[in-house]
Design an enzyme around this catalytic site. Structure first.
Site, mmCIF file in Angstrom:
data_model
loop_
_atom_site.group_PDB
_atom_site.id
_atom_site.type_symbol
_atom_site.label_atom_id
_atom_site.label_comp_id
_atom_site.label_asym_id
_atom_site.label_seq_id
_atom_site.Cartn_x
_atom_site.Cartn_y
_atom_site.Cartn_z
ATOM 1 N N LYS A 55 0.713 -1.352 -0.208
ATOM 2 C CA LYS A 55 -0.218 -0.139 -0.443
ATOM 3 C C LYS A 55 0.711 1.626 -0.341
ATOM 4 C CE LYS A 55 -3.620 1.946 2.057
ATOM 5 N NZ LYS A 55 -4.965 1.832 3.681
ATOM 6 N N SER A 64 -10.128 2.362 3.097
ATOM 7 C CA SER A 64 -8.722 2.780 1.749
ATOM 8 C C SER A 64 -7.783 2.010 1.412
ATOM 9 C CB SER A 64 -8.147 3.579 2.603
ATOM 10 O OG SER A 64 -7.268 3.542 3.490
ATOM 11 N N SER A 76 -10.362 0.226 7.069
ATOM 12 C CA SER A 76 -9.908 0.177 5.684
ATOM 13 C C SER A 76 -8.915 -0.987 4.964
ATOM 14 C CB SER A 76 -8.475 1.478 5.976
ATOM 15 O OG SER A 76 -9.598 2.860 6.571
#
Length: 494
Positions: A78, A158, A182
């Site tokens: 990420k 997210s 998330s």
């Protein structure tokens, strides 16, 4: 032979160890898949040269018998994790082309254990969002589609890029961060497994901060066992993070498949909310039956302050975000927009560099921390947070080992469907997940079924602090009973 990219992480690890294929071959297969999947926009940066060099090193170590727990396994990271010498932007314009000179602790653990970096994964800007639509690089498209419908869907957020990449076979596993859901919400939307460990289990050092008292790193994987393998590598004490807990990391893989006979599972009555769909309710009931059939005891419990968790979260998280994001001024790094003086330069830079959702949260956070409203909002939200934690403490003191809830109130929705609506409608996606962050507890999302129109649905298990092993044991029971839900049509390949 199964296509290399379709192997689970555990299968790939075994194949590499037995010499059935090399890390270079496995990495090349993923790089080709990534190239064909660019319409998904899961990766914001592909690193093929670095990946192949790391894979060659892994093959050399495998040949000499010096293998790490993740030796030769290609992973996606990420874009919230600092990667030394590799662009890290938190998918924010204000960090455009920022190249860190240091490595996050979590990723350094993965490289120590032999993993291979495929690239950086898309996420909501500064991890603020529930659909991966706020990224400066554009939205991620879910690999899933409704039956008979070509509407592009969100992968959740997210950590949408991480979830989409794992679901679409673009990496063997991925890292995510979870501040209010998330990891767990996108895992549920994409039919993958995602765990947010106990606050302090993984170091936050080198992760771009959103809300420091809530943020926690965790893995995405295609199976419960794969998630256990990844978390073992990611976790561990780090003196550079004062909130990281100095306690041994168990062998989580050993917990997968362990008996759950006699485990007490709580079903919180407050989670049966108005407007919850019948199929989510039915899935929840079925999940409880799976656990009961495996020997667990199912009990009704009460978590009375659950109803206040979402509003309290959306006070605490923006307050911390407004403080953390004060450092982005255009002076030291990232985007800079000139002005007549330093104040105007700050204003211009921040107005141009932050997207609408990030600006909204900074303004909310600044407002609730202001002298006139601190007691009315922020202080009251922190008191609610203490009550939420106390609810869980009381339930666990009564002998409950874990709590079973839905992971999301609905399956994935279409891109653009909720972004332009009332922001509160988007925030409601986190209704089942935020309590876990507010209380600092571990939570895992595991696929448990499909909706009427063929989209994945997930269940969430919430555990006692630092008892992630229990969650892995319970999640594996649901995984075995419900089956796995891989994407069946790779429409993005044309």
């Amino acid at each position: 032979m199964t296509k290399l990219t379709q192997l689970t992480l555990t299968q790939a690890r075994e194949g590499l160890a037995q010499g059935e294929f090399t890390s270079v071959e496995l990495t090349e297969a993923y790089l080709k898949a990534m190239e064909q999947a660019r319409p998904l926009n899961a990766y914001v940066l592909e690193t093929p040269e670095i990946a192949l060099e790391m894979a060659k090193e892994s093959d050399r170590r495998i040949a000499s018998g010096e293998t790490g727990p993740l030796e030769g396994i290609p992973l996606g990271i990420k874009d919230m994790f600092a990667t030394e010498g590799v662009r890290t932007t938190a998918c924010a314009k204000i960090l455009d082309n920022f190249i860190p000179q240091y490595e996050s602790t979590v990723t350094s653990h993965l490289w120590r254990d032999g993993a291979v970096l495929l690239g950086k994964l898309n996420n909501d800007e500064f991890a603020m969002g529930s659909s991966n639509e706020t990224s400066a690089f554009g939205p991620v498209v879910s690999p899933w589609r409704r039956d008979g419908d070509e509407t592009p869907l969100v992968p959740g957020g997210s950590s949408g890029g991480s979830a989409a990449a794992v679901a679409a076979f673009l990496c063997a596993g991925a890292t995510g961060t979870d501040t209010g859901g998330s990891i767990r919400q996108p895992a549920a939307f994409t039919g993958t497994v995602g765990i947010k460990p106990t606050y302090g289990r993984c170091s936050r050092w080198g992760i771009v901060a959103f809300a420091s008292s809530l943020d926690q790193a965790g893995p995405f994987a295609r199976t419960v066992n794969d998630a256990a393998v990844l978390l073992k590598s990611m976790a561990g004490y780090d003196p550079k993070d004062s909130t990281c807990v100095n306690r041994p990391v168990p062998d989580y893989e050993e917990a997968v498949g362990a008996s759950i006979k006699g485990k007490k599972i709580g079903i919180p009555r407050e989670y049966r909310m108005d407007g919850m769909s019948d199929e989510i309710d039915a899935l929840w009931t079925e999940g409880a039956r799976f656990l009961k059939d495996a020997g667990a005891e199912i009990v009704d419990i009460s978590l009375p302050h659950t109803q206040y968790a979402l509003p309290a979260y959306y006070i605490v998280a923006p307050a911390e975000a407004s403080s953390n994001l004060a450092r982005y001024d255009g002076v030291r790094f990232g985007e800079r927009v000139p002005g007549r003086d330093v104040v105007e330069m700050y204003e211009n830079t921040r107005a141009a560099g932050f997207g609408p959702e990030v600006r909204r949260r900074i303004m909310i956070g600044t407002y609730v921390l202001s002298a006139g409203y601190y007691d009315a909002y922020y202080l009251r939200a922190q008191k609610v947070r203490s009550l939420i934690k106390r609810d869980f403490d009381q339930v666990f003191a009564q002998g409950v080992d874990a709590v079973l809830t839905p992971a999301t109130p609905s399956p994935a929705f279409g891109i653009g469907e909720k972004l332009k609506a009332d922001p509160v409608e988007m925030y409601l996606n986190d209704v089942f997940t935020v309590t876990v962050n507010m209380a600092g507890l571990p939570g895992i999302a595991v696929p448990a079924g499909l909706s009427a129109d063929g989209l994945p649905l997930g269940l969430q298990l919430i555990g006692r602090p630092f008892e992630e092993e229990t969650l892995f044991s319970l999640a594996e029971v649901i995984e075995e009973a419900a089956g796995r839900f891989p994407v069946d049509k790779q429409w993005w390949r044309g």
